[in-house]
Motif scaffolding. Structure first.
Motif, PDB file in Angstrom:
ATOM      1  N   VAL A  42       0.851  -1.189   0.000  1.00 43.77           N
ATOM      2  CA  VAL A  42       0.000   0.000   0.000  1.00 43.77           C
ATOM      3  C   VAL A  42       0.889   1.241   0.000  1.00 43.77           C
ATOM      4  O   VAL A  42       1.516   1.577   1.004  1.00 43.77           O
ATOM      5  CB  VAL A  42      -0.934   0.012   1.227  1.00 43.77           C
ATOM      6  N   ASP A  43       0.953   1.902  -1.143  1.00 42.74           N
ATOM      7  CA  ASP A  43       1.721   3.137  -1.283  1.00 42.74           C
ATOM      8  C   ASP A  43       0.900   4.278  -0.689  1.00 42.74           C
ATOM      9  O   ASP A  43      -0.100   4.708  -1.266  1.00 42.74           O
ATOM     10  CB  ASP A  43       2.023   3.398  -2.754  1.00 42.74           C
ATOM     11  N   ASP A  44       1.327   4.753   0.469  1.00 40.32           N
ATOM     12  CA  ASP A  44       0.580   5.784   1.194  1.00 40.32           C
ATOM     13  C   ASP A  44       1.038   7.178   0.747  1.00 40.32           C
ATOM     14  O   ASP A  44       1.536   7.966   1.551  1.00 40.32           O
ATOM     15  CB  ASP A  44       0.775   5.597   2.694  1.00 40.32           C
ATOM     16  N   GLN A  45       0.846   7.448  -0.547  1.00 43.00           N
ATOM     17  CA  GLN A  45       1.311   8.704  -1.131  1.00 43.00           C
ATOM     18  C   GLN A  45       2.793   8.916  -0.813  1.00 43.00           C
ATOM     19  O   GLN A  45       3.210   9.989  -0.346  1.00 43.00           O
ATOM     20  CB  GLN A  45       0.461   9.879  -0.639  1.00 43.00           C
ATOM     21  N   CYS A  46       3.574   7.889  -1.072  1.00 46.89           N
ATOM     22  CA  CYS A  46       4.999   7.910  -0.757  1.00 46.89           C
ATOM     23  C   CYS A  46       5.736   8.915  -1.642  1.00 46.89           C
ATOM     24  O   CYS A  46       5.660   8.826  -2.871  1.00 46.89           O
ATOM     25  CB  CYS A  46       5.597   6.519  -0.942  1.00 46.89           C
ATOM     26  N   PRO A  47       6.456   9.865  -1.054  1.00 44.86           N
ATOM     27  CA  PRO A  47       7.167  10.863  -1.873  1.00 44.86           C
ATOM     28  C   PRO A  47       8.321  10.269  -2.660  1.00 44.86           C
ATOM     29  O   PRO A  47       8.768  10.864  -3.644  1.00 44.86           O
ATOM     30  CB  PRO A  47       7.675  11.869  -0.825  1.00 44.86           C
ATOM     31  N   HIS A  68      -2.702   5.254  -2.463  1.00 48.37           N
ATOM     32  CA  HIS A  68      -3.542   6.266  -1.826  1.00 48.37           C
ATOM     33  C   HIS A  68      -3.366   7.598  -2.551  1.00 48.37           C
ATOM     34  O   HIS A  68      -2.239   7.974  -2.877  1.00 48.37           O
ATOM     35  CB  HIS A  68      -3.147   6.453  -0.350  1.00 48.37           C
ATOM     36  N   GLU A  69      -4.460   8.297  -2.757  1.00 48.38           N
ATOM     37  CA  GLU A  69      -4.380   9.617  -3.378  1.00 48.38           C
ATOM     38  C   GLU A  69      -3.864  10.662  -2.396  1.00 48.38           C
ATOM     39  O   GLU A  69      -3.263  11.656  -2.796  1.00 48.38           O
ATOM     40  CB  GLU A  69      -5.750  10.030  -3.907  1.00 48.38           C
ATOM     41  N   VAL A  70      -4.103  10.437  -1.098  1.00 41.83           N
ATOM     42  CA  VAL A  70      -3.585  11.322  -0.053  1.00 41.83           C
ATOM     43  C   VAL A  70      -2.959  10.449   1.021  1.00 41.83           C
ATOM     44  O   VAL A  70      -3.308   9.271   1.174  1.00 41.83           O
ATOM     45  CB  VAL A  70      -4.694  12.208   0.565  1.00 41.83           C
ATOM     46  N   ASN A  71      -2.043  11.011   1.776  1.00 41.87           N
ATOM     47  CA  ASN A  71      -1.388  10.279   2.847  1.00 41.87           C
ATOM     48  C   ASN A  71      -2.343  10.090   4.022  1.00 41.87           C
ATOM     49  O   ASN A  71      -2.849  11.059   4.575  1.00 41.87           O
ATOM     50  CB  ASN A  71      -0.123  11.026   3.301  1.00 41.87           C
ATOM     51  N   VAL A  74       0.215   5.284   8.609  1.00 39.71           N
ATOM     52  CA  VAL A  74       0.471   3.846   8.574  1.00 39.71           C
ATOM     53  C   VAL A  74      -0.785   3.049   8.906  1.00 39.71           C
ATOM     54  O   VAL A  74      -1.041   1.995   8.303  1.00 39.71           O
ATOM     55  CB  VAL A  74       1.631   3.491   9.535  1.00 39.71           C
ATOM     56  N   GLY A  75      -1.599   3.533   9.853  1.00 36.95           N
ATOM     57  CA  GLY A  75      -2.827   2.835  10.179  1.00 36.95           C
ATOM     58  C   GLY A  75      -3.801   2.819   9.026  1.00 36.95           C
ATOM     59  O   GLY A  75      -4.427   1.796   8.736  1.00 36.95           O
ATOM     60  N   GLY A  76      -3.939   3.948   8.341  1.00 35.58           N
ATOM     61  CA  GLY A  76      -4.813   4.010   7.181  1.00 35.58           C
ATOM     62  C   GLY A  76      -4.364   3.077   6.077  1.00 35.58           C
ATOM     63  O   GLY A  76      -5.184   2.436   5.400  1.00 35.58           O
ATOM     64  N   ALA A  77      -3.050   2.965   5.880  1.00 43.40           N
ATOM     65  CA  ALA A  77      -2.512   2.073   4.854  1.00 43.40           C
ATOM     66  C   ALA A  77      -2.796   0.613   5.205  1.00 43.40           C
ATOM     67  O   ALA A  77      -3.156  -0.193   4.335  1.00 43.40           O
ATOM     68  CB  ALA A  77      -1.008   2.304   4.696  1.00 43.40           C
TER      69      ALA A  77
END
Length: 332
Positions: A42-47, A68-71, A74-77
Protein backbone atom coordinates in the motif's frame (compact mmCIF):
# COMPACT_ATOMS: atom_id res chain seq x y z
CA UNK A 1 10.62 -24.85 12.84
CA UNK A 2 7.03 -24.23 11.77
CA UNK A 3 6.02 -24.82 8.14
CA UNK A 4 2.86 -24.91 6.08
CA UNK A 5 1.70 -28.26 4.69
CA UNK A 6 1.08 -28.50 0.98
CA UNK A 7 -2.54 -29.73 1.27
CA UNK A 8 -5.52 -27.51 2.09
CA UNK A 9 -3.27 -24.56 2.85
CA UNK A 10 -5.36 -21.49 3.77
CA UNK A 11 -4.92 -18.28 1.80
CA UNK A 12 -2.52 -16.04 3.69
CA UNK A 13 -2.04 -12.34 2.91
CA UNK A 14 0.78 -10.00 3.82
CA UNK A 15 0.08 -6.26 3.99
CA UNK A 16 3.04 -3.90 3.64
CA UNK A 17 2.39 -0.17 4.28
CA UNK A 18 4.81 1.67 2.03
CA UNK A 19 6.18 5.10 2.87
CA UNK A 20 9.82 6.06 2.27
CA UNK A 21 11.01 2.45 2.20
CA UNK A 22 12.45 2.28 -1.32
CA UNK A 23 15.81 0.97 -0.05
CA UNK A 24 14.28 -2.04 1.68
CA UNK A 25 10.89 -2.97 0.27
CA UNK A 26 12.05 -5.17 -2.62
CA UNK A 27 14.18 -7.22 -0.24
CA UNK A 28 11.25 -7.51 2.18
CA UNK A 29 9.01 -8.86 -0.59
CA UNK A 30 11.71 -11.25 -1.78
CA UNK A 31 11.97 -12.70 1.74
CA UNK A 32 8.29 -13.63 1.98
CA UNK A 33 7.94 -17.42 1.86
CA UNK A 34 5.65 -19.67 -0.21
CA UNK A 35 3.13 -20.00 2.63
CA UNK A 36 1.83 -16.56 1.59
CA UNK A 37 -0.56 -16.38 -1.37
CA UNK A 38 -1.17 -12.61 -1.57
CA UNK A 39 1.06 -9.59 -0.92
CA UNK A 40 -0.56 -6.16 -0.80
CA UNK A 41 1.82 -3.20 -0.95
CA UNK A 42 0.00 0.00 0.00
CA UNK A 43 1.72 3.14 -1.28
CA UNK A 44 0.58 5.78 1.19
CA UNK A 45 1.31 8.70 -1.13
CA UNK A 46 5.00 7.91 -0.76
CA UNK A 47 7.17 10.86 -1.87
CA UNK A 48 9.89 8.43 -2.97
CA UNK A 49 7.55 6.46 -5.22
CA UNK A 50 7.98 3.10 -3.47
CA UNK A 51 4.79 1.76 -5.03
CA UNK A 52 5.97 2.58 -8.53
CA UNK A 53 9.31 0.97 -7.72
CA UNK A 54 7.57 -2.28 -6.81
CA UNK A 55 5.49 -2.17 -9.98
CA UNK A 56 8.59 -1.61 -12.10
CA UNK A 57 11.06 -4.03 -10.48
CA UNK A 58 9.07 -6.73 -8.68
CA UNK A 59 8.10 -9.82 -10.70
CA UNK A 60 6.39 -11.72 -7.89
CA UNK A 61 2.87 -12.64 -9.17
CA UNK A 62 1.50 -12.56 -5.63
CA UNK A 63 2.09 -8.81 -5.31
CA UNK A 64 -0.65 -6.23 -5.75
CA UNK A 65 0.20 -2.53 -5.34
CA UNK A 66 -2.48 -0.19 -4.00
CA UNK A 67 -2.13 3.58 -4.12
CA UNK A 68 -3.54 6.27 -1.83
CA UNK A 69 -4.38 9.62 -3.38
CA UNK A 70 -3.58 11.32 -0.05
CA UNK A 71 -1.39 10.28 2.85
CA UNK A 72 -3.50 8.52 5.49
CA UNK A 73 -0.76 7.34 7.82
CA UNK A 74 0.47 3.85 8.57
CA UNK A 75 -2.83 2.84 10.18
CA UNK A 76 -4.81 4.01 7.18
CA UNK A 77 -2.51 2.07 4.85
CA UNK A 78 -2.90 -1.11 6.91
CA UNK A 79 -6.69 -0.79 6.91
CA UNK A 80 -6.62 -0.45 3.10
CA UNK A 81 -4.58 -3.65 2.97
CA UNK A 82 -7.01 -5.40 5.33
CA UNK A 83 -9.94 -4.53 3.10
CA UNK A 84 -8.13 -5.80 0.01
CA UNK A 85 -7.15 -9.04 1.75
CA UNK A 86 -10.71 -9.63 2.98
CA UNK A 87 -12.04 -9.00 -0.53
CA UNK A 88 -9.56 -11.56 -1.85
CA UNK A 89 -10.89 -14.18 0.57
CA UNK A 90 -7.74 -14.50 2.67
CA UNK A 91 -8.04 -16.32 5.99
CA UNK A 92 -5.14 -14.74 7.85
CA UNK A 93 -3.68 -11.27 7.27
CA UNK A 94 -0.12 -10.49 8.33
CA UNK A 95 1.15 -6.93 8.60
CA UNK A 96 4.86 -6.40 7.92
CA UNK A 97 6.68 -3.08 7.72
CA UNK A 98 8.57 -2.29 4.54
CA UNK A 99 11.73 -0.99 6.24
CA UNK A 100 13.41 -4.36 6.68
CA UNK A 101 13.20 -4.47 10.50
CA UNK A 102 10.95 -7.53 10.55
CA UNK A 103 12.19 -11.04 9.78
CA UNK A 104 9.74 -12.41 7.22
CA UNK A 105 10.82 -15.98 7.96
CA UNK A 106 8.83 -15.61 11.20
CA UNK A 107 5.52 -15.29 9.34
CA UNK A 108 4.62 -18.98 9.96
CA UNK A 109 5.19 -18.41 13.68
CA UNK A 110 2.66 -15.57 13.64
CA UNK A 111 -0.04 -17.44 11.73
CA UNK A 112 0.32 -20.84 13.46
CA UNK A 113 -1.45 -19.86 16.75
CA UNK A 114 -4.31 -18.38 14.72
CA UNK A 115 -4.82 -21.43 12.51
CA UNK A 116 -4.44 -23.71 15.52
CA UNK A 117 -7.32 -21.91 17.25
CA UNK A 118 -5.17 -20.44 20.02
CA UNK A 119 -5.51 -16.77 19.07
CA UNK A 120 -7.45 -14.33 16.91
CA UNK A 121 -4.56 -11.86 16.71
CA UNK A 122 -0.84 -12.24 17.22
CA UNK A 123 1.80 -9.55 17.63
CA UNK A 124 5.56 -9.45 18.03
CA UNK A 125 7.32 -9.03 21.35
CA UNK A 126 10.94 -7.89 21.25
CA UNK A 127 11.24 -8.07 25.05
CA UNK A 128 10.82 -11.84 25.40
CA UNK A 129 14.52 -12.67 25.18
CA UNK A 130 16.37 -10.72 27.86
CA UNK A 131 19.67 -11.22 26.02
CA UNK A 132 18.29 -9.29 23.04
CA UNK A 133 16.92 -6.31 24.96
CA UNK A 134 20.37 -4.74 25.17
CA UNK A 135 20.32 -4.29 21.40
CA UNK A 136 17.39 -1.87 21.64
CA UNK A 137 18.24 1.86 21.94
CA UNK A 138 17.78 2.94 25.60
CA UNK A 139 15.33 5.73 24.80
CA UNK A 140 13.17 3.39 22.74
CA UNK A 141 13.38 0.74 25.47
CA UNK A 142 12.14 3.17 28.12
CA UNK A 143 9.43 4.53 25.82
CA UNK A 144 8.14 1.05 25.02
CA UNK A 145 8.04 0.14 28.71
CA UNK A 146 5.92 3.20 29.52
CA UNK A 147 3.67 2.67 26.51
CA UNK A 148 3.22 -0.98 27.45
CA UNK A 149 2.00 -0.01 30.91
CA UNK A 150 -0.48 2.50 29.49
CA UNK A 151 -1.61 0.02 26.83
CA UNK A 152 -2.30 -2.69 29.39
CA UNK A 153 -4.59 -0.28 31.21
CA UNK A 154 -6.36 1.13 28.15
CA UNK A 155 -6.69 -2.10 26.13
CA UNK A 156 -7.29 -4.63 28.90
CA UNK A 157 -4.66 -7.03 27.56
CA UNK A 158 -2.54 -7.29 30.70
CA UNK A 159 -0.68 -10.31 29.29
CA UNK A 160 0.92 -8.35 26.42
CA UNK A 161 4.04 -6.26 26.09
CA UNK A 162 5.74 -4.19 23.37
CA UNK A 163 2.49 -2.53 22.17
CA UNK A 164 4.10 -0.48 19.39
CA UNK A 165 5.41 -3.60 17.66
CA UNK A 166 3.88 -3.54 14.19
CA UNK A 167 4.55 -7.16 13.29
CA UNK A 168 1.03 -8.61 13.58
CA UNK A 169 -1.36 -11.20 12.18
CA UNK A 170 -5.14 -11.39 12.40
CA UNK A 171 -7.79 -13.91 11.43
CA UNK A 172 -10.22 -12.68 8.79
CA UNK A 173 -13.24 -13.33 11.04
CA UNK A 174 -11.81 -10.96 13.66
CA UNK A 175 -10.86 -8.36 11.05
CA UNK A 176 -14.39 -8.34 9.63
CA UNK A 177 -15.83 -7.50 13.05
CA UNK A 178 -13.53 -4.53 13.54
CA UNK A 179 -14.81 -1.02 12.71
CA UNK A 180 -11.93 -0.41 10.30
CA UNK A 181 -13.09 3.15 9.58
CA UNK A 182 -12.83 4.06 13.28
CA UNK A 183 -9.34 2.72 13.99
CA UNK A 184 -6.66 5.39 14.38
CA UNK A 185 -4.90 6.02 11.08
CA UNK A 186 -1.61 7.27 12.44
CA UNK A 187 0.96 5.79 14.82
CA UNK A 188 -1.58 5.03 17.55
CA UNK A 189 -3.27 2.41 15.39
CA UNK A 190 -1.48 -0.65 16.91
CA UNK A 191 -2.73 0.32 20.37
CA UNK A 192 -6.16 1.27 19.05
CA UNK A 193 -6.37 -2.17 17.40
CA UNK A 194 -5.87 -3.81 20.79
CA UNK A 195 -8.61 -1.68 22.35
CA UNK A 196 -11.02 -2.59 19.54
CA UNK A 197 -10.10 -6.28 19.77
CA UNK A 198 -10.74 -6.30 23.51
CA UNK A 199 -14.25 -4.95 23.01
CA UNK A 200 -14.81 -8.00 20.75
CA UNK A 201 -13.27 -10.30 23.40
CA UNK A 202 -10.71 -11.49 20.88
CA UNK A 203 -7.75 -13.55 22.07
CA UNK A 204 -4.39 -11.83 21.53
CA UNK A 205 -0.99 -13.38 22.22
CA UNK A 206 2.62 -12.27 21.87
CA UNK A 207 5.08 -13.96 19.51
CA UNK A 208 8.74 -13.72 20.60
CA UNK A 209 11.05 -12.04 18.12
CA UNK A 210 14.45 -10.39 18.15
CA UNK A 211 14.93 -6.63 18.06
CA UNK A 212 16.50 -5.43 14.83
CA UNK A 213 17.73 -1.90 14.14
CA UNK A 214 19.69 -1.12 11.02
CA UNK A 215 19.91 1.96 8.82
CA UNK A 216 16.16 2.49 8.63
CA UNK A 217 14.80 5.97 9.40
CA UNK A 218 11.82 6.23 11.74
CA UNK A 219 9.13 8.78 10.89
CA UNK A 220 7.80 8.72 14.47
CA UNK A 221 8.61 11.84 16.49
CA UNK A 222 8.20 11.07 20.20
CA UNK A 223 7.82 14.72 21.18
CA UNK A 224 4.82 15.08 18.89
CA UNK A 225 2.85 12.09 20.09
CA UNK A 226 3.30 12.05 23.89
CA UNK A 227 0.28 14.25 24.59
CA UNK A 228 -1.78 12.63 21.84
CA UNK A 229 -1.04 9.11 23.11
CA UNK A 230 -1.83 10.04 26.73
CA UNK A 231 -5.20 11.49 25.72
CA UNK A 232 -6.11 8.52 23.52
CA UNK A 233 -5.09 5.99 26.18
CA UNK A 234 -7.33 7.74 28.73
CA UNK A 235 -10.19 7.90 26.21
CA UNK A 236 -9.89 4.21 25.31
CA UNK A 237 -9.71 3.19 28.97
CA UNK A 238 -12.96 5.01 29.73
CA UNK A 239 -14.63 3.54 26.66
CA UNK A 240 -13.47 0.02 27.46
CA UNK A 241 -14.67 0.17 31.04
CA UNK A 242 -18.05 1.51 29.91
CA UNK A 243 -18.45 -1.08 27.13
CA UNK A 244 -17.27 -4.11 29.12
CA UNK A 245 -18.56 -3.33 32.61
CA UNK A 246 -21.78 -1.40 32.06
CA UNK A 247 -23.06 -1.59 28.48
CA UNK A 248 -22.46 -5.31 27.72
CA UNK A 249 -22.12 -6.80 31.18
CA UNK A 250 -22.55 -6.03 34.87
CA UNK A 251 -20.52 -7.56 37.67
CA UNK A 252 -19.23 -6.78 41.15
CA UNK A 253 -16.35 -4.91 39.46
CA UNK A 254 -18.94 -2.56 37.96
CA UNK A 255 -19.71 -1.39 41.51
CA UNK A 256 -16.16 -1.49 42.86
CA UNK A 257 -14.70 1.00 40.38
CA UNK A 258 -17.10 3.96 40.82
CA UNK A 259 -17.54 3.36 44.55
CA UNK A 260 -13.79 3.19 45.12
CA UNK A 261 -13.18 6.35 43.09
CA UNK A 262 -15.97 8.19 44.91
CA UNK A 263 -14.60 7.23 48.33
CA UNK A 264 -11.07 8.37 47.42
CA UNK A 265 -12.35 11.70 46.12
CA UNK A 266 -14.62 12.22 49.13
CA UNK A 267 -11.94 11.32 51.65
CA UNK A 268 -9.30 13.38 49.88
CA UNK A 269 -11.59 16.37 49.52
CA UNK A 270 -12.68 16.20 53.16
CA UNK A 271 -9.07 15.95 54.32
CA UNK A 272 -7.81 18.81 52.17
CA UNK A 273 -10.69 21.08 53.23
CA UNK A 274 -10.05 20.56 56.96
CA UNK A 275 -6.29 20.78 56.53
CA UNK A 276 -6.66 24.21 54.87
CA UNK A 277 -9.00 25.38 57.64
CA UNK A 278 -6.65 24.16 60.39
CA UNK A 279 -3.66 25.71 58.64
CA UNK A 280 -5.34 29.11 58.47
CA UNK A 281 -6.17 28.96 62.19
CA UNK A 282 -2.69 27.66 63.03
CA UNK A 283 -4.18 24.64 64.74
CA UNK A 284 -3.32 20.95 64.53
CA UNK A 285 -5.86 18.88 62.64
CA UNK A 286 -7.78 16.66 65.11
CA UNK A 287 -7.01 12.92 64.98
CA UNK A 288 -10.67 12.13 64.37
CA UNK A 289 -10.72 14.37 61.30
CA UNK A 290 -7.60 12.65 59.97
CA UNK A 291 -9.24 9.24 60.43
CA UNK A 292 -12.45 10.38 58.73
CA UNK A 293 -10.34 11.41 55.76
CA UNK A 294 -7.95 8.45 55.69
CA UNK A 295 -10.52 5.68 56.15
CA UNK A 296 -12.51 6.27 52.92
CA UNK A 297 -9.25 6.76 51.01
CA UNK A 298 -7.96 3.38 52.22
CA UNK A 299 -11.27 1.64 51.53
CA UNK A 300 -11.54 3.27 48.12
CA UNK A 301 -8.01 2.17 47.26
CA UNK A 302 -8.88 -1.41 48.21
CA UNK A 303 -11.96 -1.30 45.99
CA UNK A 304 -9.96 0.01 43.02
CA UNK A 305 -7.34 -2.69 43.55
CA UNK A 306 -10.12 -5.30 43.59
CA UNK A 307 -11.45 -3.89 40.32
CA UNK A 308 -7.95 -4.01 38.84
CA UNK A 309 -7.52 -7.64 39.91
CA UNK A 310 -10.83 -8.54 38.28
CA UNK A 311 -9.85 -6.69 35.11
CA UNK A 312 -6.50 -8.51 34.92
CA UNK A 313 -8.26 -11.86 35.35
CA UNK A 314 -10.73 -10.99 32.58
CA UNK A 315 -8.24 -11.12 29.67
CA UNK A 316 -10.08 -12.89 26.78
CA UNK A 317 -9.13 -16.56 26.50
CA UNK A 318 -11.62 -18.02 23.98
CA UNK A 319 -11.11 -17.25 20.30
CA UNK A 320 -13.96 -15.61 18.41
CA UNK A 321 -13.15 -17.12 15.01
CA UNK A 322 -13.98 -20.67 13.99
CA UNK A 323 -10.77 -22.73 13.92
CA UNK A 324 -10.21 -25.21 11.13
CA UNK A 325 -10.99 -28.82 11.96
CA UNK A 326 -7.52 -29.81 10.78
CA UNK A 327 -4.92 -27.12 11.19
CA UNK A 328 -2.66 -26.89 8.11
CA UNK A 329 0.44 -26.26 10.20
CA UNK A 330 3.16 -28.87 10.61
CA UNK A 331 5.86 -28.68 13.26
CA UNK A 332 9.22 -30.16 12.34
Amino acid sequence: MVAMTSSAAPPIAVVIPSYRVTRHILAVIAGIGPEVSHVFVVDDQCPDGSGRLVLADCRDPRVTVLFHEVNLGVGGAVMTGYRAALAAGCEVIVKVDGDGQMDTTLIPDFIAPILDGEADYTKGNRFFDLEQIGRMPPLRLFGNAMLSLMTKLSSGYWNLFDPTNGYTAIHADAARRLPLHKISQRYFFETDMLFRLNTLHAVVIDVPMDASYGDEVSNLKISRIVTEFAYKHARNFCKRVFYNYYLRNMSLASVEAPLGLAMILAGGGYGILHWVQSSRQHLATPAGTVMLSALPILMGTQLLLAFLAYDIASVPRRVIHKPRKQAPIAHD
